[in-house]
Write a protein that holds these residues in place. Structure first.
Motif, PDB file in Angstrom:
ATOM      1  N   ASP A 173       0.913  -1.026  -0.147  1.00 52.43           N
ATOM      2  CA  ASP A 173      -0.009   0.043  -0.028  1.00 52.43           C
ATOM      3  C   ASP A 173       0.874   1.408  -0.135  1.00 52.43           C
ATOM      4  O   ASP A 173       0.578   2.287  -0.660  1.00 52.43           O
ATOM      5  CB  ASP A 173      -1.048  -0.039   1.146  1.00 52.43           C
ATOM      6  CG  ASP A 173      -1.899  -1.082   1.096  1.00 52.43           C
ATOM      7  OD1 ASP A 173      -2.196  -1.784   0.186  1.00 52.43           O
ATOM      8  OD2 ASP A 173      -2.725  -1.285   2.210  1.00 52.43           O
ATOM      9  N   ALA A 174       1.875   1.333   0.840  1.00 52.83           N
ATOM     10  CA  ALA A 174       2.692   2.595   1.071  1.00 52.83           C
ATOM     11  C   ALA A 174       3.448   2.894  -0.459  1.00 52.83           C
ATOM     12  O   ALA A 174       3.489   3.890  -0.851  1.00 52.83           O
ATOM     13  CB  ALA A 174       3.785   2.372   2.072  1.00 52.83           C
ATOM     14  N   ALA A 175       3.881   2.050  -1.028  1.00 49.82           N
ATOM     15  CA  ALA A 175       4.602   2.132  -2.328  1.00 49.82           C
ATOM     16  C   ALA A 175       3.400   2.482  -3.251  1.00 49.82           C
ATOM     17  O   ALA A 175       3.808   3.358  -4.015  1.00 49.82           O
ATOM     18  CB  ALA A 175       5.260   0.865  -2.992  1.00 49.82           C
ATOM     19  N   ALA A 176       2.311   2.174  -3.153  1.00 58.51           N
ATOM     20  CA  ALA A 176       1.161   2.436  -4.232  1.00 58.51           C
ATOM     21  C   ALA A 176       0.790   3.865  -3.815  1.00 58.51           C
ATOM     22  O   ALA A 176       0.661   4.738  -4.784  1.00 58.51           O
ATOM     23  CB  ALA A 176      -0.090   1.471  -4.061  1.00 58.51           C
ATOM     24  N   GLY A 177       1.015   4.139  -2.740  1.00 57.51           N
ATOM     25  CA  GLY A 177       0.927   5.806  -2.011  1.00 57.51           C
ATOM     26  C   GLY A 177       1.808   6.610  -2.522  1.00 57.51           C
ATOM     27  O   GLY A 177       1.102   7.808  -2.986  1.00 57.51           O
ATOM     28  N   LEU A 178       3.018   6.108  -2.794  1.00 53.67           N
ATOM     29  CA  LEU A 178       3.950   7.061  -3.257  1.00 53.67           C
ATOM     30  C   LEU A 178       3.737   7.442  -4.848  1.00 53.67           C
ATOM     31  O   LEU A 178       3.976   8.462  -5.273  1.00 53.67           O
ATOM     32  CB  LEU A 178       5.386   6.341  -3.212  1.00 53.67           C
ATOM     33  CG  LEU A 178       6.615   7.150  -3.456  1.00 53.67           C
ATOM     34  CD1 LEU A 178       6.432   8.463  -2.573  1.00 53.67           C
ATOM     35  CD2 LEU A 178       7.890   6.430  -3.327  1.00 53.67           C
ATOM     36  N   GLN A 179       3.187   6.245  -5.492  1.00 57.07           N
ATOM     37  CA  GLN A 179       3.011   6.395  -6.883  1.00 57.07           C
ATOM     38  C   GLN A 179       1.687   7.396  -7.024  1.00 57.07           C
ATOM     39  O   GLN A 179       1.758   8.134  -7.875  1.00 57.07           O
ATOM     40  CB  GLN A 179       2.537   5.106  -7.662  1.00 57.07           C
ATOM     41  CG  GLN A 179       2.362   5.130  -9.126  1.00 57.07           C
ATOM     42  CD  GLN A 179       2.445   3.927  -9.785  1.00 57.07           C
ATOM     43  OE1 GLN A 179       1.130   3.337 -10.052  1.00 57.07           O
ATOM     44  NE2 GLN A 179       3.372   3.318  -9.956  1.00 57.07           N
ATOM     45  N   VAL A 180       0.715   7.291  -6.135  1.00 58.55           N
ATOM     46  CA  VAL A 180      -0.334   8.127  -6.266  1.00 58.55           C
ATOM     47  C   VAL A 180       0.162   9.606  -5.956  1.00 58.55           C
ATOM     48  O   VAL A 180      -0.371  10.474  -6.785  1.00 58.55           O
ATOM     49  CB  VAL A 180      -1.584   7.845  -5.130  1.00 58.55           C
ATOM     50  CG1 VAL A 180      -2.426   8.864  -5.107  1.00 58.55           C
ATOM     51  CG2 VAL A 180      -2.050   6.539  -5.426  1.00 58.55           C
ATOM     52  N   TYR A 181       1.048   9.769  -4.864  1.00 55.74           N
ATOM     53  CA  TYR A 181       1.569  11.142  -4.820  1.00 55.74           C
ATOM     54  C   TYR A 181       2.385  11.544  -6.071  1.00 55.74           C
ATOM     55  O   TYR A 181       1.966  12.846  -6.560  1.00 55.74           O
ATOM     56  CB  TYR A 181       2.491  11.100  -3.631  1.00 55.74           C
ATOM     57  CG  TYR A 181       3.388  12.321  -3.406  1.00 55.74           C
ATOM     58  CD1 TYR A 181       3.092  13.380  -3.000  1.00 55.74           C
ATOM     59  CD2 TYR A 181       4.604  12.331  -3.959  1.00 55.74           C
ATOM     60  CE1 TYR A 181       3.616  14.541  -2.899  1.00 55.74           C
ATOM     61  CE2 TYR A 181       5.457  13.471  -3.976  1.00 55.74           C
ATOM     62  CZ  TYR A 181       4.917  14.676  -3.387  1.00 55.74           C
ATOM     63  OH  TYR A 181       5.676  15.718  -3.391  1.00 55.74           O
ATOM     64  N   HIS A 182       3.024  10.936  -6.477  1.00 55.29           N
ATOM     65  CA  HIS A 182       3.970  11.458  -8.040  1.00 55.29           C
ATOM     66  C   HIS A 182       2.856  11.610  -9.017  1.00 55.29           C
ATOM     67  O   HIS A 182       3.162  12.538  -9.742  1.00 55.29           O
ATOM     68  CB  HIS A 182       4.929  10.295  -8.266  1.00 55.29           C
ATOM     69  CG  HIS A 182       6.133  10.457  -7.434  1.00 55.29           C
ATOM     70  ND1 HIS A 182       6.792  11.665  -7.137  1.00 55.29           N
ATOM     71  CD2 HIS A 182       6.835   9.677  -6.467  1.00 55.29           C
ATOM     72  CE1 HIS A 182       7.640  11.516  -6.339  1.00 55.29           C
ATOM     73  NE2 HIS A 182       7.876   9.972  -6.157  1.00 55.29           N
ATOM     74  N   GLN A 183       2.013  10.693  -9.281  1.00 58.44           N
ATOM     75  CA  GLN A 183       1.083  10.903 -10.580  1.00 58.44           C
ATOM     76  C   GLN A 183      -0.006  11.897 -10.051  1.00 58.44           C
ATOM     77  O   GLN A 183      -0.327  12.622 -11.228  1.00 58.44           O
ATOM     78  CB  GLN A 183       0.392   9.615 -10.421  1.00 58.44           C
ATOM     79  CG  GLN A 183       1.228   8.565 -10.991  1.00 58.44           C
ATOM     80  CD  GLN A 183       0.615   7.277 -11.421  1.00 58.44           C
ATOM     81  OE1 GLN A 183      -0.536   6.952 -11.173  1.00 58.44           O
ATOM     82  NE2 GLN A 183       1.261   6.403 -12.134  1.00 58.44           N
ATOM     83  N   HIS A 184      -0.351  12.192  -8.838  1.00 61.87           N
ATOM     84  CA  HIS A 184      -1.618  13.192  -8.680  1.00 61.87           C
ATOM     85  C   HIS A 184      -1.281  14.358  -7.914  1.00 61.87           C
ATOM     86  O   HIS A 184      -1.981  15.389  -8.101  1.00 61.87           O
ATOM     87  CB  HIS A 184      -2.794  12.282  -8.168  1.00 61.87           C
ATOM     88  CG  HIS A 184      -3.154  11.151  -9.015  1.00 61.87           C
ATOM     89  ND1 HIS A 184      -3.940  11.332 -10.101  1.00 61.87           N
ATOM     90  CD2 HIS A 184      -2.904   9.876  -8.900  1.00 61.87           C
ATOM     91  CE1 HIS A 184      -4.044  10.084 -10.901  1.00 61.87           C
ATOM     92  NE2 HIS A 184      -3.638   9.299 -10.134  1.00 61.87           N
ATOM     93  N   LEU A 185      -0.394  14.320  -7.116  1.00 64.40           N
ATOM     94  CA  LEU A 185      -0.155  15.445  -5.922  1.00 64.40           C
ATOM     95  C   LEU A 185       1.162  16.231  -6.196  1.00 64.40           C
ATOM     96  O   LEU A 185       1.161  17.369  -5.575  1.00 64.40           O
ATOM     97  CB  LEU A 185      -0.339  14.741  -4.581  1.00 64.40           C
ATOM     98  CG  LEU A 185      -1.698  14.290  -4.216  1.00 64.40           C
ATOM     99  CD1 LEU A 185      -1.555  13.801  -2.981  1.00 64.40           C
ATOM    100  CD2 LEU A 185      -2.745  15.077  -4.636  1.00 64.40           C
ATOM    101  N   ALA A 186       2.192  15.440  -6.793  1.00 66.48           N
ATOM    102  CA  ALA A 186       3.525  16.283  -6.650  1.00 66.48           C
ATOM    103  C   ALA A 186       3.387  17.739  -7.474  1.00 66.48           C
ATOM    104  O   ALA A 186       2.620  17.625  -8.222  1.00 66.48           O
ATOM    105  CB  ALA A 186       4.666  15.232  -7.272  1.00 66.48           C
ATOM    106  N   LYS A 187       4.375  18.331  -7.420  1.00 61.55           N
ATOM    107  CA  LYS A 187       4.406  19.424  -8.036  1.00 61.55           C
ATOM    108  C   LYS A 187       4.419  19.393  -9.595  1.00 61.55           C
ATOM    109  O   LYS A 187       4.981  18.436 -10.337  1.00 61.55           O
ATOM    110  CB  LYS A 187       5.697  20.175  -7.793  1.00 61.55           C
ATOM    111  CG  LYS A 187       5.784  21.097  -6.381  1.00 61.55           C
ATOM    112  CD  LYS A 187       6.579  22.401  -6.700  1.00 61.55           C
ATOM    113  CE  LYS A 187       6.696  23.146  -5.544  1.00 61.55           C
ATOM    114  NZ  LYS A 187       7.227  22.454  -4.281  1.00 61.55           N
ATOM    115  N   GLY A 188       3.463  19.997 -10.206  1.00 63.23           N
ATOM    116  CA  GLY A 188       3.006  19.831 -11.638  1.00 63.23           C
ATOM    117  C   GLY A 188       2.139  18.895 -11.938  1.00 63.23           C
ATOM    118  O   GLY A 188       1.542  18.978 -13.137  1.00 63.23           O
ATOM    119  N   ALA A 189       1.882  18.036 -11.052  1.00 62.89           N
ATOM    120  CA  ALA A 189       0.664  17.324 -11.152  1.00 62.89           C
ATOM    121  C   ALA A 189      -0.593  18.070 -10.788  1.00 62.89           C
ATOM    122  O   ALA A 189      -0.617  19.104 -10.176  1.00 62.89           O
ATOM    123  CB  ALA A 189       0.643  16.044 -10.352  1.00 62.89           C
ATOM    124  N   SER A 190      -1.776  17.673 -11.387  1.00 60.71           N
ATOM    125  CA  SER A 190      -2.807  18.476 -11.173  1.00 60.71           C
ATOM    126  C   SER A 190      -4.021  18.147 -10.260  1.00 60.71           C
ATOM    127  O   SER A 190      -4.630  19.276  -9.680  1.00 60.71           O
ATOM    128  CB  SER A 190      -3.628  18.590 -12.459  1.00 60.71           C
ATOM    129  OG  SER A 190      -4.005  17.122 -12.702  1.00 60.71           O
TER     130      SER A 190
END
Ligand code: ADP
Ligand code: MG
Length: 324
Positions: free
Chosen positions: A161-178
């Motif tokens: 789950d945590a690794a998936a959470g990091l992917q969610v962060y990078h895809q959706h929340l990190a700078k530049g993601a919408s």
């Protein structure tokens, strides 16, 4: 810095909760009383901003997680977490950041009943080092070197789950993601939560330490952390990669091969990975179920020193998080 002593008093000095603190924050050193016939278990971890957590992680989460990952080391050792020190390096005096960080830290301290007994505060790039101390009866300490051929390999709960959470962060929340946090699905939020607010399996450890031979907490993925046990114990393992169970959230977001990859090579789950001699498995499973603790058997220890294979005898290679 606007008064180091003022800062400490304001954010890092709260009343002791637990036992053994004869003198806490404020003097040249803390004074602790360790229970008779116990060993002191000590572990230290450093979190560097931008390396161990994204720079824009909420300071409440940073505080909560920094302490929880240390508490997890105590659980993995079979020790009762008791006290911790905090060495904090800050780029600037920011009351907002400090107050949020301190509230997350204190929330985790209260959750696990551990006392902040001292530390150090300096100026520089944002870094926090927590040293945790716990108590363990010598017969209960769970060393990585104690796995035996024929042991069943278990994990607490589920991995990935945590690794998936990091992917969610990078895809959706990190700078530049919408996307905004509110636009995430429940399953995505769950995985993000497992990344930012991990749980240390202290209560489970109280059962596990009665039955297990070797134990480690999974911070770098199942393969990497299992390989530490294998190397220390001079044994090998097979993993039943076809039957590993994942959380409902992970299953809903990813295919089975993706879930497996997160579990094997992802990180940051802080579940316990441990081995139990086959003759103790029934008693162990009954004790866990009595407490409604979730666990799963994921493999067996064998004589193939240092090697991990799957149920089809294919070699599984480690590619967990490497620091260097
Ligand atoms: P010293 O000069 O002896 O190193 P410090 O000025 O660093 O002392 O710290 C004063 C007191 O505050 C000590 O008891 C120390 O343990 C505590 N302390 C310093 N920083 C922190 C912190 N970030 N969290 C908790 N306690 C701290
Ligand atoms: Mg100091």
């Amino acid at each position: 810095m606007a008064g180091e002593f003022d800062l400490i008093a304001r954010y890092f000095d709260w009343p002791a909760l637990g036992e053994g603190v004869d003198l806490g924050v404020g003097d040249d050193a803390a004074l602790l009383s360790v229970q008779a016939k116990h060993q002191l278990a000590i572990s230290v971890d450093t979190l560097v901003s931008g390396v161990h957590f994204p720079v824009d992680t909420s300071p409440v989460d940073v505080g909560y997680k920094a302490l929880t990952v240390n508490v997890s080391d105590m659980a993995a050792m079979g020790a009762e977490p008791q006290w911790f020190t905090l060495a904090l390096t800050l780029p600037e005096y920011s009351p907002d950041w400090l107050s949020a960080f301190s509230s997350g830290l204190r929330l985790a301290a209260e959750t696990y009943g551990v006392d902040l007994i001292g530390g150090d505060t300096t100026r520089g790039s944002l870094t926090m080092t927590i040293q945790i101390m716990g108590e363990v009866k010598p017969s209960n300490a769970l060393q990585r070197s104690a796995a035996k051929i024929g042991d069943v390999i278990y994990i607490s709960n589920t991995l990935g789950d945590a690794a998936a959470g990091l992917q969610v962060y990078h895809q959706h929340l990190a700078k530049g993601a919408s996307a905004h946090q509110n636009e995430l699905t429940q399953a995505q939020k769950h995985c993000l939560m497992r990344l930012n607010r991990p749980a240390a399996r202290v209560a489970e450890s109280r059962i596990i330490r009665q039955f297990a031979n070797a134990c480690i907490d999974v911070s770098d993925g199942l393969l990497q952390d299992l390989s530490h046990i294998l190397k220390a114990s001079g044994v090998g393992a097979t993993l039943s990669t076809d039957t590993i169970q994942y959380s409902a959230a992970l299953n809903s977001l990813y295919t089975r091969p993706e879930c497996l990859s997160f579990a094997l090579s992802g990180g940051d789950d802080y579940e316990l990975l441990f081995t139990v001699a086959s003759e103790h498995c029934d008693d162990f499973e009954r004790a866990m179920s009595d407490q409604a603790f979730s666990y799963q058997a994921v493999g067996l220890i064998n004589e193939d020193t240092g090697i991990i294979t799957n149920h089809q005898k294919e070699l599984l290679t480690t590619k967990g998080f490497q620091h260097f």
